[in-house]
Design a protein around this motif. Structure first.
Motif: not given
Length: 79
Positions: A44-72
């Protein structure tokens, strides 16, 4: 809806490249965290696409409960 598995109680600091798409695992079952490996099929889950607008380091959520999916958003500190 089902509750996703907690992959880890911390974000995944991940280098990304501008213009590239990344598929964040929303179910927490992927062996390639923080990215999808297809383990969600039938869950029942599906992955979420993240499109990078710049080359940098981002912080993807590891607990999977963020309100700002996919970011922590710090939710992992409350579970």
């Amino acid at each position: 809806m089902a509750t996703p598995n907690i992959a880890q109680k911390a974000p995944y600091g991940t280098p990304v490249e501008a213009g590239q798409s990344y598929w964040w695992c929303a179910c927490g079952m992927s062996k390639k965290q923080p990215f999808c490996d297809g383990s969600h099929k039938g869950s029942g889950f599906a992955p979420l696409e993240y499109k990078a607008t710049q080359s940098t380091t981002v912080y993807f959520c590891g607990c999977k409960r963020t309100a700002k999916q996919p970011m922590c958003d710090g939710t992992h500190s409350k579970i």
